[in-house]
Design a protein around this motif. Structure first.
Motif, PDB file in Angstrom:
ATOM      1  N   THR A  39      -2.928   2.798  -5.560  1.00 18.27           N
ATOM      2  CA  THR A  39      -1.542   3.255  -5.702  1.00 18.27           C
ATOM      3  C   THR A  39      -1.275   4.422  -4.760  1.00 18.27           C
ATOM      4  O   THR A  39      -0.238   4.472  -4.078  1.00 18.27           O
ATOM      5  CB  THR A  39      -1.243   3.660  -7.153  1.00 18.27           C
ATOM      6  OG1 THR A  39      -1.348   2.499  -7.994  1.00 18.27           O
ATOM      7  CG2 THR A  39       0.150   4.246  -7.287  1.00 18.27           C
ATOM      8  N   HIS A  40      -2.212   5.367  -4.694  1.00 18.15           N
ATOM      9  CA  HIS A  40      -2.047   6.514  -3.796  1.00 18.15           C
ATOM     10  C   HIS A  40      -2.045   6.082  -2.337  1.00 18.15           C
ATOM     11  O   HIS A  40      -1.151   6.463  -1.567  1.00 18.15           O
ATOM     12  CB  HIS A  40      -3.157   7.533  -4.020  1.00 18.15           C
ATOM     13  CG  HIS A  40      -3.206   8.591  -2.961  1.00 18.15           C
ATOM     14  ND1 HIS A  40      -2.254   9.593  -2.866  1.00 18.15           N
ATOM     15  CD2 HIS A  40      -4.072   8.789  -1.915  1.00 18.15           C
ATOM     16  CE1 HIS A  40      -2.523  10.356  -1.823  1.00 18.15           C
ATOM     17  NE2 HIS A  40      -3.623   9.899  -1.230  1.00 18.15           N
ATOM     18  N   LEU A  41      -3.027   5.283  -1.935  1.00 14.46           N
ATOM     19  CA  LEU A  41      -3.093   4.842  -0.544  1.00 14.46           C
ATOM     20  C   LEU A  41      -1.865   4.020  -0.174  1.00 14.46           C
ATOM     21  O   LEU A  41      -1.315   4.146   0.921  1.00 14.46           O
ATOM     22  CB  LEU A  41      -4.368   4.034  -0.306  1.00 14.46           C
ATOM     23  CG  LEU A  41      -5.697   4.798  -0.416  1.00 14.46           C
ATOM     24  CD1 LEU A  41      -6.879   3.849  -0.230  1.00 14.46           C
ATOM     25  CD2 LEU A  41      -5.771   5.936   0.597  1.00 14.46           C
ATOM     26  N   GLY A  42      -1.409   3.181  -1.102  1.00 16.79           N
ATOM     27  CA  GLY A  42      -0.226   2.362  -0.842  1.00 16.79           C
ATOM     28  C   GLY A  42       1.037   3.189  -0.704  1.00 16.79           C
ATOM     29  O   GLY A  42       1.945   2.835   0.063  1.00 16.79           O
ATOM     30  N   SER A  43       1.100   4.306  -1.418  1.00 19.11           N
ATOM     31  CA  SER A  43       2.299   5.155  -1.367  1.00 19.11           C
ATOM     32  C   SER A  43       2.476   5.792   0.006  1.00 19.11           C
ATOM     33  O   SER A  43       3.578   6.220   0.357  1.00 19.11           O
ATOM     34  CB  SER A  43       2.212   6.250  -2.431  1.00 19.11           C
ATOM     35  OG  SER A  43       1.224   7.222  -2.092  1.00 19.11           O
ATOM     36  N   LEU A  44       1.416   5.850   0.792  1.00 15.97           N
ATOM     37  CA  LEU A  44       1.486   6.424   2.126  1.00 15.97           C
ATOM     38  C   LEU A  44       1.897   5.389   3.174  1.00 15.97           C
ATOM     39  O   LEU A  44       2.125   5.733   4.332  1.00 15.97           O
ATOM     40  CB  LEU A  44       0.118   7.003   2.519  1.00 15.97           C
ATOM     41  CG  LEU A  44      -0.484   8.029   1.547  1.00 15.97           C
ATOM     42  CD1 LEU A  44      -1.868   8.449   2.021  1.00 15.97           C
ATOM     43  CD2 LEU A  44       0.426   9.235   1.398  1.00 15.97           C
ATOM     44  N   ASN A  45       2.011   4.136   2.737  1.00 14.60           N
ATOM     45  CA  ASN A  45       2.341   3.039   3.638  1.00 14.60           C
ATOM     46  C   ASN A  45       3.843   2.790   3.650  1.00 14.60           C
ATOM     47  O   ASN A  45       4.516   2.969   2.639  1.00 14.60           O
ATOM     48  CB  ASN A  45       1.592   1.780   3.173  1.00 14.60           C
ATOM     49  CG  ASN A  45       1.651   0.651   4.162  1.00 14.60           C
ATOM     50  OD1 ASN A  45       2.571  -0.159   4.125  1.00 14.60           O
ATOM     51  ND2 ASN A  45       0.678   0.584   5.055  1.00 14.60           N
ATOM     52  N   SER A  46       4.372   2.371   4.788  1.00 17.21           N
ATOM     53  CA  SER A  46       5.818   2.123   4.884  1.00 17.21           C
ATOM     54  C   SER A  46       6.247   0.902   4.086  1.00 17.21           C
ATOM     55  O   SER A  46       7.420   0.758   3.751  1.00 17.21           O
ATOM     56  CB  SER A  46       6.230   1.952   6.351  1.00 17.21           C
ATOM     57  OG  SER A  46       5.578   0.830   6.935  1.00 17.21           O
ATOM     58  N   ARG A  47       5.293   0.032   3.762  1.00 16.59           N
ATOM     59  CA  ARG A  47       5.594  -1.158   2.952  1.00 16.59           C
ATOM     60  C   ARG A  47       4.559  -1.269   1.827  1.00 16.59           C
ATOM     61  O   ARG A  47       3.658  -2.115   1.884  1.00 16.59           O
ATOM     62  CB  ARG A  47       5.592  -2.418   3.834  1.00 16.59           C
ATOM     63  CG  ARG A  47       6.713  -2.440   4.852  1.00 16.59           C
ATOM     64  CD  ARG A  47       6.611  -3.626   5.805  1.00 16.59           C
ATOM     65  NE  ARG A  47       5.377  -3.573   6.601  1.00 16.59           N
ATOM     66  CZ  ARG A  47       5.223  -2.813   7.689  1.00 16.59           C
ATOM     67  NH1 ARG A  47       6.209  -2.043   8.101  1.00 16.59           N
ATOM     68  NH2 ARG A  47       4.096  -2.818   8.359  1.00 16.59           N
ATOM     69  N   PRO A  48       4.676  -0.430   0.816  1.00 15.53           N
ATOM     70  CA  PRO A  48       3.657  -0.404  -0.246  1.00 15.53           C
ATOM     71  C   PRO A  48       3.531  -1.721  -1.005  1.00 15.53           C
ATOM     72  O   PRO A  48       2.480  -1.983  -1.602  1.00 15.53           O
ATOM     73  CB  PRO A  48       4.135   0.722  -1.166  1.00 15.53           C
ATOM     74  CG  PRO A  48       5.586   0.886  -0.871  1.00 15.53           C
ATOM     75  CD  PRO A  48       5.736   0.563   0.575  1.00 15.53           C
ATOM     76  N   GLU A  49       4.575  -2.541  -0.969  1.00  9.40           N
ATOM     77  CA  GLU A  49       4.496  -3.834  -1.650  1.00  9.40           C
ATOM     78  C   GLU A  49       3.486  -4.766  -0.975  1.00  9.40           C
ATOM     79  O   GLU A  49       2.997  -5.724  -1.580  1.00  9.40           O
ATOM     80  CB  GLU A  49       5.876  -4.501  -1.717  1.00  9.40           C
ATOM     81  CG  GLU A  49       6.419  -5.005  -0.391  1.00  9.40           C
ATOM     82  CD  GLU A  49       7.075  -3.913   0.454  1.00  9.40           C
ATOM     83  OE1 GLU A  49       7.606  -4.262   1.533  1.00  9.40           O
ATOM     84  OE2 GLU A  49       7.052  -2.737   0.033  1.00  9.40           O
ATOM     85  N   ARG A  50       3.160  -4.481   0.290  1.00 15.36           N
ATOM     86  CA  ARG A  50       2.197  -5.289   1.030  1.00 15.36           C
ATOM     87  C   ARG A  50       0.836  -4.597   1.146  1.00 15.36           C
ATOM     88  O   ARG A  50       0.003  -5.001   1.957  1.00 15.36           O
ATOM     89  CB  ARG A  50       2.734  -5.625   2.429  1.00 15.36           C
ATOM     90  CG  ARG A  50       3.841  -6.664   2.397  1.00 15.36           C
ATOM     91  CD  ARG A  50       4.346  -6.971   3.809  1.00 15.36           C
ATOM     92  NE  ARG A  50       5.336  -8.047   3.778  1.00 15.36           N
ATOM     93  CZ  ARG A  50       5.045  -9.337   3.910  1.00 15.36           C
ATOM     94  NH1 ARG A  50       3.800  -9.713   4.088  1.00 15.36           N
ATOM     95  NH2 ARG A  50       6.005 -10.243   3.866  1.00 15.36           N
ATOM     96  N   PHE A  51       0.625  -3.584   0.341  1.00 17.32           N
ATOM     97  CA  PHE A  51      -0.657  -2.883   0.335  1.00 17.32           C
ATOM     98  C   PHE A  51      -1.451  -3.272  -0.913  1.00 17.32           C
ATOM     99  O   PHE A  51      -0.896  -3.356  -2.012  1.00 17.32           O
ATOM    100  CB  PHE A  51      -0.456  -1.366   0.371  1.00 17.32           C
ATOM    101  CG  PHE A  51      -1.713  -0.613   0.667  1.00 17.32           C
ATOM    102  CD1 PHE A  51      -2.073  -0.321   1.975  1.00 17.32           C
ATOM    103  CD2 PHE A  51      -2.571  -0.221  -0.354  1.00 17.32           C
ATOM    104  CE1 PHE A  51      -3.249   0.358   2.259  1.00 17.32           C
ATOM    105  CE2 PHE A  51      -3.752   0.448  -0.081  1.00 17.32           C
ATOM    106  CZ  PHE A  51      -4.090   0.740   1.223  1.00 17.32           C
ATOM    107  N   ILE A  52      -2.757  -3.461  -0.735  1.00 16.60           N
ATOM    108  CA  ILE A  52      -3.584  -3.947  -1.842  1.00 16.60           C
ATOM    109  C   ILE A  52      -5.028  -3.487  -1.633  1.00 16.60           C
ATOM    110  O   ILE A  52      -5.415  -3.115  -0.523  1.00 16.60           O
ATOM    111  CB  ILE A  52      -3.510  -5.497  -1.932  1.00 16.60           C
ATOM    112  CG1 ILE A  52      -3.999  -6.016  -3.282  1.00 16.60           C
ATOM    113  CG2 ILE A  52      -4.263  -6.148  -0.755  1.00 16.60           C
ATOM    114  CD1 ILE A  52      -3.626  -7.481  -3.541  1.00 16.60           C
ATOM    115  N   GLY A  53      -5.801  -3.484  -2.691  1.00 15.30           N
ATOM    116  CA  GLY A  53      -7.223  -3.187  -2.586  1.00 15.30           C
ATOM    117  C   GLY A  53      -8.032  -4.469  -2.597  1.00 15.30           C
ATOM    118  O   GLY A  53      -7.750  -5.377  -3.387  1.00 15.30           O
TER     119      GLY A  53
END
Length: 285
Positions: free
Chosen positions: A124-138
């Motif tokens: 969640t933290h790493l994704g929040s730094l991304n411009s498209r957090p909906e496309r960020f995953i572990g």
């Protein structure tokens, strides 16, 4: 949303192992690291891994050649621009991962899925730094990736169902067994495993039993294939310590306090198999 090509950042133990699995499953792979020497070392390790599988008759020389042909190497982030998925597989250090992921976010397309192969850091933290957090995953592979069947797929708070579906399909194509978990320090496996390993260090530090007897006890008493101290040496004592420090900071609970013995061994540079000495001493290869 279909994953066809994969960029992997980091040609170390995890990165080259993931590259082997991905290319072996038919994905086009771009393997990135800081310099050509690191890439050459990673490819050499990957080639030796495939040779071991050939000896075990788990693959063939022809399949090895096909796997290697699907892997391209680079030191340039811009070469990742067109891939379907980027997997960051750098060391388990939050600051380093954040720096790498920020560079990835600047060069990939808006359709690209970005993932972190982390064993403890908040998705969640790493994704929040991304411009498209909906496309960020572990996407947590286990060591060694070519042999371990499990894949933890970690949903951040903003990860979309479509992203999850695409990654689960990729995992199945790779021949892995994925489990879906929510973002929480350590996720499932390491949340349970690392405190057990840490407790084994406390038991050793207190002189309750020898390393050999601690490991034998857990193997025969709990049906584990390897004892916790030998496993720590395999994982890397520095990695074990880093994960316990994340737990202690995130949960603010003393039950996650790293063992003084673990801290001391890491400070001495006795990190396990990779340095030739950890809890045990290993013969040079």
């Amino acid at each position: 949303m279909e994953i066809r090509s994969i960029g992997i950042i980091g040609a170390g133990t995890m990165g080259n192992g993931i590259a082997q699995v991905a290319a072996g499953a038919g994905f086009d792979v771009i393997l990135l690291d800081i310099n050509d020497a690191a890439l050459e070392k990673g490819l050499a390790a990957l080639s030796k891994s495939l040779d071991r599988l050939i000896k075990k008759e788990s693959t063939t020389s022809e399949q090895k050649a096909q796997t290697l042909a699907r892997i391209k190497t680079t030191t340039l982030y811009t070469d990742l621009a067109a891939v379907s998925l980027v997997i960051e597989a750098a060391t388990e250090n939050q600051a380093i991962k954040e720096k790498i992921l920020a560079q990835v976010d600047q060069v990939v397309s808006k359709e690209t899925i970005i993932a972190s192969n982390t064993s403890s850091i908040s998705i969640t933290h790493l994704g929040s730094l991304n411009s498209r957090p909906e496309r960020f995953i572990g996407i947590h592979f286990f060591n060694p990736p070519p042999l371990m069947a499990l894949l933890e797929v970690i949903m951040g708070k903003q990860t979309s169902p479509e992203t999850l579906k695409a990654v689960l399909a990729m995992a199945t194509k790779m021949g892995k067994e994925p489990i879906t978990v929510q973002s929480s320090p350590g996720f499932v496996v390491n949340r349970i495993l690392l405190p057990m390993i840490n407790e084994a260090f406390f038991v050793l530090h207190e002189g309750v039993a020898s390393p050999e007897d601690i490991d034998t006890g857990m193997k025969l008493g709990c049906n584990h294939p390897i004892g916790p101290l030998a496993l720590a040496d395999l994982i890397g004592l520095d990695t074990c310590l880093a994960i316990m420090e994340v737990y202690q900071a995130e949960f603010k609970d003393d039950k996650y306090r790293p063992s003084p013995l673990l801290i001391d061994l890491v400070a001495k540079g006795h990190l396990g198999r990779k340095t030739g000495r950890g809890v045990y001493v290993y013969e040079p290869k």
